[in-house]
Design a protein around this motif. Sequence first.
Motif, PDB file in Angstrom:
ATOM      1  N   ARG A  91       0.822  -1.214   0.000  1.00 37.61           N
ATOM      2  CA  ARG A  91       0.000   0.000   0.000  1.00 37.61           C
ATOM      3  C   ARG A  91       0.854   1.261   0.000  1.00 37.61           C
ATOM      4  NH1 ARG A  91      -4.621  -2.465  -1.470  1.00 37.61           N
ATOM      5  NH2 ARG A  91      -5.452  -3.878   0.134  1.00 37.61           N
ATOM      6  N   LYS A  92       2.094   1.167   0.479  1.00 39.48           N
ATOM      7  CA  LYS A  92       2.974   2.339   0.536  1.00 39.48           C
ATOM      8  C   LYS A  92       3.515   2.707  -0.839  1.00 39.48           C
ATOM      9  CE  LYS A  92       4.687   1.160   5.169  1.00 39.48           C
ATOM     10  NZ  LYS A  92       5.904   0.740   5.928  1.00 39.48           N
ATOM     11  N   GLY A  93       3.584   1.752  -1.729  1.00 42.49           N
ATOM     12  CA  GLY A  93       4.205   1.971  -3.028  1.00 42.49           C
ATOM     13  C   GLY A  93       3.246   2.498  -4.077  1.00 42.49           C
ATOM     14  N   GLN A  94       3.753   2.590  -5.283  1.00 41.22           N
ATOM     15  CA  GLN A  94       2.970   3.118  -6.399  1.00 41.22           C
ATOM     16  C   GLN A  94       2.445   2.023  -7.326  1.00 41.22           C
ATOM     17  OE1 GLN A  94       2.294   6.419  -6.557  1.00 41.22           O
ATOM     18  NE2 GLN A  94       3.457   6.575  -4.633  1.00 41.22           N
ATOM     19  N   ILE A  95       3.012   0.831  -7.221  1.00 44.09           N
ATOM     20  CA  ILE A  95       2.580  -0.268  -8.085  1.00 44.09           C
ATOM     21  C   ILE A  95       1.222  -0.778  -7.612  1.00 44.09           C
ATOM     22  CG2 ILE A  95       3.131  -2.582  -8.924  1.00 44.09           C
ATOM     23  CD1 ILE A  95       6.061  -1.959  -8.457  1.00 44.09           C
ATOM     24  N   ARG A  96       0.327  -1.015  -8.554  1.00 48.47           N
ATOM     25  CA  ARG A  96      -0.999  -1.511  -8.215  1.00 48.47           C
ATOM     26  C   ARG A  96      -1.394  -2.662  -9.146  1.00 48.47           C
ATOM     27  NH1 ARG A  96      -0.033   0.368  -4.262  1.00 48.47           N
ATOM     28  NH2 ARG A  96      -1.043   1.997  -3.048  1.00 48.47           N
ATOM     29  N   ILE A  97      -2.027  -3.649  -8.562  1.00 49.07           N
ATOM     30  CA  ILE A  97      -2.538  -4.761  -9.358  1.00 49.07           C
ATOM     31  C   ILE A  97      -3.781  -4.278 -10.095  1.00 49.07           C
ATOM     32  CG2 ILE A  97      -3.592  -7.050  -9.260  1.00 49.07           C
ATOM     33  CD1 ILE A  97      -1.890  -7.627  -6.805  1.00 49.07           C
ATOM     34  N   PRO A  98      -3.834  -4.441 -11.408  1.00 52.92           N
ATOM     35  CA  PRO A  98      -5.015  -3.990 -12.170  1.00 52.92           C
ATOM     36  C   PRO A  98      -6.297  -4.640 -11.657  1.00 52.92           C
ATOM     37  CG  PRO A  98      -3.207  -4.570 -13.634  1.00 52.92           C
ATOM     38  CD  PRO A  98      -2.810  -5.034 -12.274  1.00 52.92           C
ATOM     39  N   GLU A  99      -7.355  -3.851 -11.606  1.00 49.69           N
ATOM     40  CA  GLU A  99      -8.655  -4.368 -11.170  1.00 49.69           C
ATOM     41  C   GLU A  99      -9.106  -5.522 -12.061  1.00 49.69           C
ATOM     42  OE1 GLU A  99     -10.614  -3.492  -8.561  1.00 49.69           O
ATOM     43  OE2 GLU A  99      -8.915  -2.291  -7.875  1.00 49.69           O
ATOM     44  N   SER A 100      -8.732  -5.434 -13.333  1.00 50.84           N
ATOM     45  CA  SER A 100      -9.140  -6.490 -14.267  1.00 50.84           C
ATOM     46  C   SER A 100      -8.519  -7.829 -13.893  1.00 50.84           C
ATOM     47  CB  SER A 100      -8.735  -6.107 -15.699  1.00 50.84           C
ATOM     48  OG  SER A 100      -7.328  -5.908 -15.785  1.00 50.84           O
ATOM     49  N   ASP A 101      -7.287  -7.801 -13.338  1.00 44.35           N
ATOM     50  CA  ASP A 101      -6.640  -9.041 -12.908  1.00 44.35           C
ATOM     51  C   ASP A 101      -7.366  -9.654 -11.723  1.00 44.35           C
ATOM     52  OD1 ASP A 101      -4.833  -8.565 -14.881  1.00 44.35           O
ATOM     53  OD2 ASP A 101      -3.116  -8.180 -13.571  1.00 44.35           O
ATOM     54  N   ILE A 102      -7.784  -8.803 -10.798  1.00 42.07           N
ATOM     55  CA  ILE A 102      -8.522  -9.292  -9.627  1.00 42.07           C
ATOM     56  C   ILE A 102      -9.867  -9.866 -10.063  1.00 42.07           C
ATOM     57  CG2 ILE A 102      -9.571  -8.642  -7.426  1.00 42.07           C
ATOM     58  CD1 ILE A 102      -7.456  -6.411  -7.242  1.00 42.07           C
ATOM     59  N   GLU A 140      -7.481 -10.449  -3.574  1.00 41.65           N
ATOM     60  CA  GLU A 140      -6.569  -9.327  -3.781  1.00 41.65           C
ATOM     61  C   GLU A 140      -5.323  -9.466  -2.909  1.00 41.65           C
ATOM     62  OE1 GLU A 140      -6.532  -4.425  -3.687  1.00 41.65           O
ATOM     63  OE2 GLU A 140      -8.021  -5.531  -2.519  1.00 41.65           O
ATOM     64  N   GLU A 141      -5.494  -9.793  -1.628  1.00 40.88           N
ATOM     65  CA  GLU A 141      -4.359  -9.879  -0.727  1.00 40.88           C
ATOM     66  C   GLU A 141      -3.452 -11.060  -1.081  1.00 40.88           C
ATOM     67  OE1 GLU A 141      -5.721  -9.782   3.291  1.00 40.88           O
ATOM     68  OE2 GLU A 141      -6.188  -7.635   3.218  1.00 40.88           O
ATOM     69  N   THR A 142      -4.056 -12.134  -1.558  1.00 38.35           N
ATOM     70  CA  THR A 142      -3.247 -13.268  -2.012  1.00 38.35           C
ATOM     71  C   THR A 142      -2.389 -12.861  -3.210  1.00 38.35           C
ATOM     72  OG1 THR A 142      -4.865 -14.886  -1.226  1.00 38.35           O
ATOM     73  CG2 THR A 142      -3.324 -15.629  -2.904  1.00 38.35           C
ATOM     74  N   MET A 143      -2.980 -12.144  -4.154  1.00 38.94           N
ATOM     75  CA  MET A 143      -2.231 -11.682  -5.321  1.00 38.94           C
ATOM     76  C   MET A 143      -1.153 -10.693  -4.917  1.00 38.94           C
ATOM     77  SD  MET A 143      -5.362 -11.249  -8.081  1.00 38.94           S
ATOM     78  CE  MET A 143      -4.278 -10.819  -9.432  1.00 38.94           C
ATOM     79  N   ILE A 144      -1.475  -9.807  -3.976  1.00 45.97           N
ATOM     80  CA  ILE A 144      -0.491  -8.837  -3.497  1.00 45.97           C
ATOM     81  C   ILE A 144       0.694  -9.546  -2.869  1.00 45.97           C
ATOM     82  CG2 ILE A 144      -0.071  -7.097  -1.716  1.00 45.97           C
ATOM     83  CD1 ILE A 144      -2.935  -6.088  -2.232  1.00 45.97           C
ATOM     84  N   TYR A 145       0.405 -10.492  -2.005  1.00 43.00           N
ATOM     85  CA  TYR A 145       1.472 -11.216  -1.302  1.00 43.00           C
ATOM     86  C   TYR A 145       2.387 -11.914  -2.309  1.00 43.00           C
ATOM     87  CZ  TYR A 145       3.770 -14.289   2.061  1.00 43.00           C
ATOM     88  OH  TYR A 145       4.700 -14.942   2.810  1.00 43.00           O
ATOM     89  N   GLN A 146       1.791 -12.617  -3.246  1.00 49.71           N
ATOM     90  CA  GLN A 146       2.585 -13.339  -4.228  1.00 49.71           C
ATOM     91  C   GLN A 146       3.407 -12.381  -5.087  1.00 49.71           C
ATOM     92  OE1 GLN A 146      -0.462 -15.602  -6.222  1.00 49.71           O
ATOM     93  NE2 GLN A 146      -0.440 -17.238  -4.678  1.00 49.71           N
ATOM     94  N   MET A 147       2.799 -11.259  -5.476  1.00 52.04           N
ATOM     95  CA  MET A 147       3.499 -10.301  -6.326  1.00 52.04           C
ATOM     96  C   MET A 147       4.671  -9.663  -5.596  1.00 52.04           C
ATOM     97  SD  MET A 147       2.232  -6.692  -7.948  1.00 52.04           S
ATOM     98  CE  MET A 147       2.618  -5.846  -6.409  1.00 52.04           C
ATOM     99  N   MET A 148       4.468  -9.285  -4.338  1.00 51.85           N
ATOM    100  CA  MET A 148       5.530  -8.615  -3.582  1.00 51.85           C
ATOM    101  C   MET A 148       6.699  -9.563  -3.299  1.00 51.85           C
ATOM    102  SD  MET A 148       4.692  -5.444  -3.204  1.00 51.85           S
ATOM    103  CE  MET A 148       5.574  -4.773  -1.789  1.00 51.85           C
ATOM    104  N   ILE A 149       6.375 -10.801  -2.963  1.00 51.92           N
ATOM    105  CA  ILE A 149       7.444 -11.779  -2.733  1.00 51.92           C
ATOM    106  C   ILE A 149       8.212 -12.023  -4.026  1.00 51.92           C
ATOM    107  CG2 ILE A 149       7.945 -14.185  -2.164  1.00 51.92           C
ATOM    108  CD1 ILE A 149       7.228 -12.557   0.277  1.00 51.92           C
TER     109      ILE A 149
END
Length: 319
Positions: A91-102, A140-149
């Motif tokens: 949440r601190k960064g600028q990268i965002r997962i596209p809504e379409s992906d979610i 969303e949180e699962t995708m975030i976790y995987q993406m950040m790792i």
Amino acid sequence: MTVFRQMAMVVVAAALASASGEETRQEYNSILASVNGEPISLMDVLPRTQAREYQLGSVYKGEELEKKVREVRREAVDDIINRKLVVADYRKGQIRIPESDIEGQIEEAAAKYGARTRRSFEEKLKAAGTTMEQFRKEIEETMIYQMMIFREQHIHSKLTPKEVFEYYRANLAEFTTGERVELGMILLDKRRPDYDLAVQDISESLCQSPSLFDEMVARYSPDSADGGSIGMLDVRRLRKEFANVICDFDEGLAFGPIETPDGTAFLRIRKHVPERTAPFKEVQKQVREKMEKKSRQEIADSYIARLRRTAVIRYHFDE
């Protein structure tokens, strides 16, 4: 753990909560930990641990079961804390997962869950004890976790061909297959009526020609298959009675009689495989994959540890 399995566990946990009394419901909502002031309750944890707790209940009892359950719940709490910290860092960064992906993940989940429309999927989620909003958050949180790792691993993973080769040279034993032998065996019980005659007959026959071993197997050990084979064995782990007698591993050689606690044995070398170290080219891909897996885990662990160092984490477990 997949989202679908988590959903299945939610059903179980919710059913347990609704079927229990007030005391159980209070326990179900008890706070197990907090991270940066955000509480983590038993309700958050049970969907992740219920299946394992059922398995533990079939193996352990009493205080030992309580200990194992605490360990499982503590592990789940740590997983939840790690996930919250990673999501907060995202949440601190600028990268965002596209809504379409979610949305794509939700549609895929709906299809796998047997729902043809969004409304029918919402009804299925409701029956499972959750909502579309909660499910979407989980996705969303699962995708975030995987993406950040993955992002951390991509940035910091720099495995070179030289490092791969050096690992191979330093760990040759890992790529070495020990010397093995396949033995044929005739084992005579000393209580059998014809014991003395059998020992004499087999000894004389094998002395005449080791090739008569299979004939002796058929005569004195008719239930054995494949010439009395007892399979491939590690030479270093042969029972001492056999190792003391076998002086050569040339295929076809026969040995005996050999006295053992189980009876009198006769052996034949059916197959011998010398020790072999696989050449680097043969195992290069395997070595790299192993090192990359280890490196990815170390990078993920380091990233989580870095986030934990700046977080306020409190546990409320009874030790």
